[in-house]
Design an enzyme around this catalytic site. Structure first.
Site, PDB file in Angstrom:
ATOM      1  N   GLU A 143       1.106  32.150 -26.799  1.00  0.00           N
ATOM      2  CA  GLU A 143      -0.336  33.171 -26.436  1.00  0.00           C
ATOM      3  C   GLU A 143      -0.501  33.763 -27.620  1.00  0.00           C
ATOM      4  O   GLU A 143      -0.773  35.122 -27.892  1.00  0.00           O
ATOM      5  CB  GLU A 143      -0.010  34.084 -25.370  1.00  0.00           C
ATOM      6  CG  GLU A 143       0.104  33.332 -24.070  1.00  0.00           C
ATOM      7  CD  GLU A 143       0.304  34.026 -22.863  1.00  0.00           C
ATOM      8  OE1 GLU A 143       0.536  35.359 -22.931  1.00  0.00           O
ATOM      9  OE2 GLU A 143       0.316  33.577 -21.633  1.00  0.00           O
ATOM     10  N   ASN A 193       2.169  27.232 -27.259  1.00  0.00           N
ATOM     11  CA  ASN A 193       1.802  27.209 -25.856  1.00  0.00           C
ATOM     12  C   ASN A 193       0.687  28.325 -25.564  1.00  0.00           C
ATOM     13  O   ASN A 193       0.700  29.236 -26.320  1.00  0.00           O
ATOM     14  CB  ASN A 193       3.128  27.448 -24.936  1.00  0.00           C
ATOM     15  CG  ASN A 193       2.622  27.397 -23.471  1.00  0.00           C
ATOM     16  OD1 ASN A 193       2.292  26.302 -23.045  1.00  0.00           O
ATOM     17  ND2 ASN A 193       3.292  28.310 -22.771  1.00  0.00           N
ATOM     18  N   GLU A 235       2.091  25.262 -17.122  1.00  0.00           N
ATOM     19  CA  GLU A 235       2.169  26.184 -16.090  1.00  0.00           C
ATOM     20  C   GLU A 235       1.162  25.911 -15.105  1.00  0.00           C
ATOM     21  O   GLU A 235       0.270  27.001 -14.952  1.00  0.00           O
ATOM     22  CB  GLU A 235       2.102  27.713 -16.885  1.00  0.00           C
ATOM     23  CG  GLU A 235       3.078  27.924 -18.120  1.00  0.00           C
ATOM     24  CD  GLU A 235       3.073  29.061 -18.528  1.00  0.00           C
ATOM     25  OE1 GLU A 235       2.496  30.069 -18.112  1.00  0.00           O
ATOM     26  OE2 GLU A 235       3.753  29.416 -19.785  1.00  0.00           O
ATOM     27  N   ASP A 253      -1.274  26.082 -12.192  1.00  0.00           N
ATOM     28  CA  ASP A 253      -1.319  26.704 -10.770  1.00  0.00           C
ATOM     29  C   ASP A 253      -2.797  26.469 -10.648  1.00  0.00           C
ATOM     30  O   ASP A 253      -3.488  26.651 -11.724  1.00  0.00           O
ATOM     31  CB  ASP A 253      -0.491  27.784 -10.494  1.00  0.00           C
ATOM     32  CG  ASP A 253      -0.706  28.795 -11.382  1.00  0.00           C
ATOM     33  OD1 ASP A 253      -1.839  29.102 -12.266  1.00  0.00           O
ATOM     34  OD2 ASP A 253       0.174  29.936 -11.403  1.00  0.00           O
TER      35      ASP A 253
HETATM   36  C1  XIL Z   1       4.787  35.332 -15.632  1.00  0.00           C
HETATM   37  C2  XIL Z   1       5.659  35.047 -14.424  1.00  0.00           C
HETATM   38  O1  XIL Z   1       5.463  34.201 -13.553  1.00  0.00           O
HETATM   39  C3  XIL Z   1       5.840  36.391 -13.886  1.00  0.00           C
HETATM   40  O2  XIL Z   1       7.028  36.375 -12.875  1.00  0.00           O
HETATM   41  C4  XIL Z   1       6.144  37.456 -14.869  1.00  0.00           C
HETATM   42  O3  XIL Z   1       6.221  38.804 -14.199  1.00  0.00           O
HETATM   43  C5  XIL Z   1       5.020  37.500 -15.770  1.00  0.00           C
HETATM   44  O4  XIL Z   1       5.140  36.204 -16.416  1.00  0.00           O
HETATM   45  N1  XIL Z   1       1.867  32.697 -19.402  1.00  0.00           N
HETATM   46  C6  XIL Z   1       3.248  32.539 -19.535  1.00  0.00           C
HETATM   47  C7  XIL Z   1       4.417  32.696 -18.505  1.00  0.00           C
HETATM   48  O5  XIL Z   1       3.418  32.156 -20.564  1.00  0.00           O
HETATM   49  O6  XIL Z   1       5.481  33.137 -19.002  1.00  0.00           O
HETATM   50  C8  XIL Z   1       3.698  33.914 -17.389  1.00  0.00           C
HETATM   51  O7  XIL Z   1       4.855  34.054 -16.402  1.00  0.00           O
HETATM   52  C9  XIL Z   1       2.522  33.673 -16.823  1.00  0.00           C
HETATM   53  C10 XIL Z   1       1.262  33.438 -18.101  1.00  0.00           C
END
Ligand code: XIL
Length: 538
Positions: free
Chosen positions: A144, A185, A250, A252
């Site tokens: 990020e 990422n 990631e 969802d």
């Molecule tokens: C999130 C986790 O799912 C949570 O449990 C935590 O509190 C915060 O981070 N981008 C990412 C992940 O790269 O590491 C993040 O994960 C979600 C957004």
């Protein structure tokens, strides 16, 4: 045509696990795992072990977990996940080494020299711990680093070290494990937009400088109310063409609560489309879902009023999204013979002596293979001529004859090669030839929009003259209250609401009839639905 949709898979394995089907396609299907249910809940452990062949630690490998105070390393959670993966013959993707979030304040407060050293030491210790462990195969080295308009995120890393921290992080990771695949990422980079283009340009430039970036991760935190990034496959492919591996890291798909059957069905198509996009791109290694059960998801805690983003419900029952992922990975158990819906009547604009822009209402595809693009034909009685193909619901026809009437129609194509019915026709007549000299046209297409902004891509610039040009200038007007937030493939200046886009160094030369493209992103007042029109070219 994609063979995946024509060859029946052996029926014996049609109900096999996600990982069985994924492995048969040479891909991984993964899940982010949380340490507490992994040690406490049998159902959680069983599904994690049997359905997935790849895992990512949801939190256990982040800096606040692995080095909470300087030089004090704690690998208990990370090891638990790596050991589970080893027992279950799964690969682990390490997430994440350098991020602005979940990083202790002792790191954030360091001065430049100490911060760079702390970063290099952290990478060397964390990556080094698993360098000889065959289960851990890849790392998110930086996470990020961009803001939503494609600028550098002004994180403490950037503010203290400048851009150089990214290359330094990759070099440190390569030194710590020469065999690990090293990824960058980010989120909101799934479609082609200002942010993904910034990512593309950075990856390209880092690799040209010999910085070891092997892979790009597209997080894939999607929401059904914001629409699907229909150019995902095209975007993955342009990164693949840089020579990097790509992966969805990631995934969802959240919704406004409460859940209902309609939302579940929409969500299922998003999951299916993501898996199909990865299957369609050879360099896509696989798809990781950010969890698997709605019982444990970061969504309700992060996005107010939203949830139900995963493929199992809170009681570990599979949802329609599970079946969608399963059937996409099994790809071939059902043959797609359903054509896309019929495109809308094309509208012509910017008609010149040798070109015309067309746009039409988009088709949708429900047969499983997904919308692939459109064919534009000229109606000629006997055999119609294919004039152009497009992956979006617009096209610029070039190389037309002057002073000629054209009747054209559009057909949509899906991933299995099915063609829709013909759209109703559109008729236009090209102008008489210029008889020498210059001339150019420009036409823009809105690629995606949301309540507070939009992306126009492509703006197609065509040399309609009879001699080559070495530069072009396109002007257009932004509606009141709209502001430009990014652009690519042109040098853009803004004065009031007037935008002037001049060719970049590499796309000013246009032979007669040749075209090039540029794009831009705009933010607008919430609820305003206007977009620019009336592009002029000189
Ligand atoms: C999130 C986790 O799912 C949570 O449990 C935590 O509190 C915060 O981070 N981008 C990412 C992940 O790269 O590491 C993040 O994960 C979600 C957004």
């Amino acid at each position: 045509m994609s063979l995946a949709f024509l060859l029946p898979a052996s029926s014996a394995d049609a109900s096999a696990s996600l990982r069985t089907h994924a492995a048969a396609k040479g891909k991984f299907i993964g899940a982010a795992l949380a340490t507490s249910p992994l040690s406490n809940e049998t159902s959680y452990r069983n599904i994690a072990a049997t359905e997935f062949n790849q895992v990512t630690a949801e939190n256990a490998m982040k800096w606040d977990a692995t080095e909470p105070s300087q030089g004090q390393f704690n690998f208990s959670g990370a090891d638990a996940i790596v050991n589970f993966a080893t027992q279950n013959n799964q690969q682990v993707h390490g997430h994440t080494l350098v991020w602005h979030s979940q990083t202790p304040s002792w790191v954030q407060n360091l001065g430049a020299t100490a911060m760079r050293q702390a970063m290099q030491n952290h990478i060397s210790q964390v990556v080094g711990r698993y360098a000889n462990n065959a289960t851990v195969v890849s790392w998110d080295v930086v996470n990020e680093i961009f803001d939503d308009n494609g600028g550098w995120r002004t994180s403490f890393w950037y503010n203290t070290l400048g851009q150089s921290y990214v290359a330094d992080a990759f070099r440190a990771a390569r030194a710590a494990d020469p065999n690990a695949r090293l990824c960058i990422n980010d989120y909101n980079v799934e479609g082609i937009n200002a942010k993904s283009t910034a990512m593309y340009n950075l990856v390209s430039s880092l690799r040209q400088q010999g910085v070891p970036v092997d892979c790009v991760g597209f997080q894939g935190h999607l929401a059904i109310q914001y629409g699907f990034p229909n150019d995902l496959r095209q975007n993955l492919q342009r990164f693949a063409d840089l020579g990097v591996q790509v992966r969805i890291t990631e995934l969802d798909v959240r919704m406004q609560m409460p859940r209902d059957a309609t939302k579940d069905a929409t969500q299922a198509t998003y999951y299916r489309n993501v898996v199909n996009a990865c299957l369609a791109v050879t360099a896509c290694a696989g798809v990781t879902i950010w969890g698997f059960t709605d019982k444990y998801s970061w969504v309700p805690d992060t996005f107010q009023g939203q949830g139900a983003a995963l493929i199992y419900n809170e009681s570990y029952q599979p949802k329609p999204a599970y079946n969608a992922v399963h059937d996409a990975l099994a790809g071939g158990t059902t043959t797609d013979t359903t054509p896309p819906t019929t495109p809308g009547t094309p509208t012509s604009s910017n008609v010149t002596s040798n070109s015309a822009a067309l746009t039409w209402a988009a088709s949708t595809d429900s047969g499983g293979s997904g919308l692939a693009g459109y064919n534009i034909y000229r109606e000629q009685g006997a055999t119609d001529t294919l004039l152009a193909q497009s992956t979006t619901n617009s096209a610029t026809l070039t190389g037309l004859s002057s002073n000629t009437q054209y009747q054209v129609y559009v057909r949509a194509r899906d991933g299995a090669g099915n063609l829709s019915a013909n759209s109703p026709p559109a008729t236009f007549t090209t102008t008489s030839g210029p008889g020498g000299g210059g001339g150019c046209t420009a036409a823009g297409t809105v690629q995606t929009q949301w309540s507070t902004g939009y992306v126009v891509q492509p703006v197609t610039v065509t040399n309609t003259g009879t001699s080559a040009v070495t530069g072009w200038t396109v002007t257009f007007t932004l509606p009141a209250g709209h502001t430009l937030t990014g652009s690519w493939n042109a040098d853009v200046t803004v004065s009031g609401q007037t935008v002037t886009a001049k060719n970049a160094g590499y796309n000013g030369n246009l032979a007669p009839n040749a075209s090039t493209t540029f794009g831009f992103q705009v933010s607008r007042p919430n609820g305003n639905t206007q977009t620019p029109s009336g592009y002029t070219c000189a």
